[in-house]
Design a protein around this motif. Structure first.
Motif, PDB file in Angstrom:
ATOM      1  N   MET A 142     -11.164 -20.915 -23.008  1.00 12.18           N
ATOM      2  CA  MET A 142     -13.357 -20.180 -22.169  1.00 12.18           C
ATOM      3  C   MET A 142     -13.604 -21.082 -20.907  1.00 12.18           C
ATOM      4  N   HIS A 143     -13.026 -22.411 -21.098  1.00  8.95           N
ATOM      5  CA  HIS A 143     -13.245 -23.443 -20.399  1.00  8.95           C
ATOM      6  C   HIS A 143     -12.613 -24.087 -19.220  1.00  8.95           C
ATOM      7  N   ILE A 144     -12.855 -24.552 -18.597  1.00 10.96           N
ATOM      8  CA  ILE A 144     -12.199 -24.056 -17.267  1.00 10.96           C
ATOM      9  C   ILE A 144     -11.296 -25.917 -17.554  1.00 10.96           C
ATOM     10  N   THR A 145     -11.716 -26.579 -18.153  1.00 12.06           N
ATOM     11  CA  THR A 145     -10.992 -27.890 -18.505  1.00 12.06           C
ATOM     12  C   THR A 145      -9.947 -28.356 -19.022  1.00 12.06           C
ATOM     13  N   ALA A 146      -9.475 -27.048 -19.302  1.00 13.48           N
ATOM     14  CA  ALA A 146      -8.847 -26.878 -21.139  1.00 13.48           C
ATOM     15  C   ALA A 146      -7.238 -25.297 -20.275  1.00 13.48           C
ATOM     16  N   SER A 147      -6.995 -25.946 -21.599  1.00 13.18           N
ATOM     17  CA  SER A 147      -5.211 -25.170 -21.633  1.00 13.18           C
ATOM     18  C   SER A 147      -4.564 -24.082 -22.444  1.00 13.18           C
ATOM     19  N   VAL A 148      -4.469 -23.078 -22.669  1.00 12.58           N
ATOM     20  CA  VAL A 148      -3.549 -22.890 -23.543  1.00 12.58           C
ATOM     21  C   VAL A 148      -2.555 -22.556 -22.682  1.00 12.58           C
ATOM     22  N   PHE A 149      -1.201 -22.770 -23.076  1.00 10.05           N
ATOM     23  CA  PHE A 149      -0.052 -23.075 -23.000  1.00 10.05           C
ATOM     24  C   PHE A 149       1.429 -22.738 -23.964  1.00 10.05           C
ATOM     25  N   ILE A 150       2.171 -22.318 -23.825  1.00 11.46           N
ATOM     26  CA  ILE A 150       3.776 -22.812 -24.630  1.00 11.46           C
ATOM     27  C   ILE A 150       4.610 -23.414 -24.005  1.00 11.46           C
ATOM     28  N   ASN A 151       4.956 -24.110 -25.691  1.00  4.95           N
ATOM     29  CA  ASN A 151       6.062 -24.975 -24.790  1.00  4.95           C
ATOM     30  C   ASN A 151       6.778 -25.188 -26.430  1.00  4.95           C
ATOM     31  N   ASP A 152       6.814 -26.609 -26.146  1.00  5.73           N
ATOM     32  CA  ASP A 152       7.654 -28.094 -27.773  1.00  5.73           C
ATOM     33  C   ASP A 152       6.855 -27.538 -28.519  1.00  5.73           C
ATOM     34  N   ASN A 153       7.007 -27.953 -29.780  1.00  3.50           N
ATOM     35  CA  ASN A 153       6.434 -28.330 -30.797  1.00  3.50           C
ATOM     36  C   ASN A 153       6.514 -30.153 -31.297  1.00  3.50           C
ATOM     37  N   GLU A 154       6.325 -30.903 -30.346  1.00  9.12           N
ATOM     38  CA  GLU A 154       7.246 -32.059 -30.432  1.00  9.12           C
ATOM     39  C   GLU A 154       6.818 -33.038 -29.772  1.00  9.12           C
ATOM     40  N   GLY A 155       6.182 -33.976 -30.493  1.00 10.33           N
ATOM     41  CA  GLY A 155       4.869 -34.740 -30.358  1.00 10.33           C
ATOM     42  C   GLY A 155       5.478 -36.064 -29.641  1.00 10.33           C
ATOM     43  N   GLY A 156       7.037 -36.006 -28.495  1.00  7.96           N
ATOM     44  CA  GLY A 156       7.473 -37.213 -27.802  1.00  7.96           C
ATOM     45  C   GLY A 156       6.845 -36.025 -26.755  1.00  7.96           C
ATOM     46  N   LEU A 157       7.563 -34.994 -26.094  1.00  5.11           N
ATOM     47  CA  LEU A 157       7.917 -34.392 -24.755  1.00  5.11           C
ATOM     48  C   LEU A 157       5.838 -34.386 -25.103  1.00  5.11           C
ATOM     49  N   HIS A 158       5.046 -33.849 -25.384  1.00  7.13           N
ATOM     50  CA  HIS A 158       3.215 -34.096 -25.303  1.00  7.13           C
ATOM     51  C   HIS A 158       2.956 -35.513 -25.137  1.00  7.13           C
ATOM     52  N   GLU A 159       3.013 -36.127 -25.259  1.00  2.00           N
ATOM     53  CA  GLU A 159       2.894 -37.668 -24.637  1.00  2.00           C
ATOM     54  C   GLU A 159       3.871 -37.727 -22.922  1.00  2.00           C
ATOM     55  N   ASP A 160       5.126 -37.004 -23.064  1.00  5.51           N
ATOM     56  CA  ASP A 160       5.619 -37.311 -21.743  1.00  5.51           C
ATOM     57  C   ASP A 160       4.511 -36.201 -20.859  1.00  5.51           C
ATOM     58  N   TYR A 161       3.980 -35.507 -21.173  1.00  2.00           N
ATOM     59  CA  TYR A 161       3.026 -34.025 -20.712  1.00  2.00           C
ATOM     60  C   TYR A 161       2.204 -34.708 -20.507  1.00  2.00           C
ATOM     61  N   LYS A 162       1.332 -35.912 -20.827  1.00  2.00           N
ATOM     62  CA  LYS A 162      -0.307 -36.601 -20.505  1.00  2.00           C
ATOM     63  C   LYS A 162       0.272 -37.560 -19.816  1.00  2.00           C
ATOM     64  N   GLU A 163       1.477 -38.166 -19.480  1.00  2.00           N
ATOM     65  CA  GLU A 163       1.835 -39.412 -18.647  1.00  2.00           C
ATOM     66  C   GLU A 163       2.285 -38.909 -17.133  1.00  2.00           C
ATOM     67  N   TRP A 164       2.442 -37.562 -17.569  1.00  2.04           N
ATOM     68  CA  TRP A 164       2.498 -36.969 -16.182  1.00  2.04           C
ATOM     69  C   TRP A 164       1.730 -36.397 -15.704  1.00  2.04           C
ATOM     70  N   LEU A 165       0.430 -35.612 -16.321  1.00  8.10           N
ATOM     71  CA  LEU A 165      -0.577 -35.158 -15.486  1.00  8.10           C
ATOM     72  C   LEU A 165      -1.263 -35.592 -15.867  1.00  8.10           C
ATOM     73  N   GLU A 166      -1.287 -37.397 -16.148  1.00  5.08           N
ATOM     74  CA  GLU A 166      -1.573 -38.247 -15.790  1.00  5.08           C
ATOM     75  C   GLU A 166      -1.523 -39.079 -13.986  1.00  5.08           C
ATOM     76  N   ARG A 167      -0.682 -38.726 -14.320  1.00  4.45           N
ATOM     77  CA  ARG A 167       0.548 -39.536 -12.873  1.00  4.45           C
ATOM     78  C   ARG A 167      -0.051 -38.037 -11.354  1.00  4.45           C
ATOM     79  N   LEU A 168      -0.456 -36.414 -12.012  1.00  7.21           N
ATOM     80  CA  LEU A 168      -0.281 -36.163 -11.138  1.00  7.21           C
ATOM     81  C   LEU A 168      -1.783 -35.638 -10.769  1.00  7.21           C
ATOM     82  N   ALA A 169      -2.066 -36.109 -11.893  1.00  3.68           N
ATOM     83  CA  ALA A 169      -4.119 -35.908 -11.848  1.00  3.68           C
ATOM     84  C   ALA A 169      -4.639 -36.973 -12.394  1.00  3.68           C
TER      85      ALA A 169
END
Lengths: 138, 138, 138
Positions: A44-71
């Motif tokens: 309900m906030h425009i600085t947050a998401s709901v998404f479906i993917n893997d429950n795997e900590g390494g992937l979540h760290e990959d996402y954070k690094e990638w999103l930080e690079r994209l924006a």
């Protein structure tokens, strides 16, 4: 037709993090009594998401690094921050990860693939924010 | 209320490719008997997408090159691959292209724009994977 | 079950721009008479988006600059443009911003967070294009 509405509250202690919410959404489905239908889960906030993917900590760290690079967070980079905010980056990260998922309900259960898990994605945390679960069906 | 559920199976021979599935989804709508409603089409795997865009081969090659630039396959780049996987990139590409589409059903047909076509987007192929079609309406 | 269908038309004078459409969608909800349900809002064109974010001009300029960096207009860059088009970039920008949003309807209103606003995102404007609003519920 049955319908069900629930707002879930989150307060994520870090600026960016992901919270596994499949269980909470499943509980809503059960409580709704809907056997066949659709379950919308959206930030309900425009600085947050709901998404479906893997429950795997390494992937979540990959996402954070990638999103930080994209924006990158870098507050001086965004015109939006001239309004007094410092979360311009979060509005961008949320567009990459999406606002919402719609999940089928079949025989009273979330109809998910083997590894599909639902996450709340926070990009401007350290305050209380909401996710909406809306179910319609029969 | 009517509902309809179908899992479609795909085995894409390449790691990354796009499969045109509008016809299969239309067949589901017809079979459902729903005249007015919503049709959810989603990947059941977290390294695949369902998206709507143009059925034009040049564009699909553009997409592949662009996604490879945004999230290169390079297995050493992703923490996720320490779990023994080599598909970290696919989890990222899928977030850009999205998990699902919801399409309106009007007068018994998918209510699509002139050039809208539905695609299964595979980012970690060479094995059997599923797409879910869920229809509700009347 | 009730259903409601409306196509909204837009002609955006610039190649890329965002149009605030929350009011138009709200009017559809009111007209539909649906109290509890789902409202799908989607671009009917594959070079346009419907998305939810902030109604803040600085952010919109940030988005344009960011999308231009992720997928530059440069017509020579895209195989798609060999078909005679010059809008290859628009097909990419639309994937980042998304095709559609699904919004819950609760007690006869769009169930939006405090700052959630619905936008039509145009990436290949200067011609008439359509957005579909489809509502189902009770």
């Amino acid at each position: 037709m049955r319908s069900f509405t629930r707002e879930l509250w989150f307060e994520v202690p870090r600026r960016m993090d992901f919270v596994h919410i499949t269980r909470e959404v499943q509980d809503c489905v059960q409580e709704s009594g809907v056997q066949e239908g659709l379950c919308l889960v959206n930030a309900m906030h425009i600085t947050a998401s709901v998404f479906i993917n893997d429950n795997e900590g390494g992937l979540h760290e990959d996402y954070k690094e990638w999103l930080e690079r994209l924006a990158p967070h870098d507050p001086s980079r965004y015109r939006h921050n001239r309004t007094g905010e410092d979360n311009g980056d979060a509005h961008h990260k949320r567009q990459v990860m999406g606002r919402e998922v719609t999940v089928a309900i079949t025989e009273g259960q979330l109809h998910l693939g083997t590894w599909e898990r639902i996450f709340y994605g926070e990009f401007d945390g350290r305050r209380k924010k909401r996710v909406l679960v809306k179910i319609i069906g029969e």
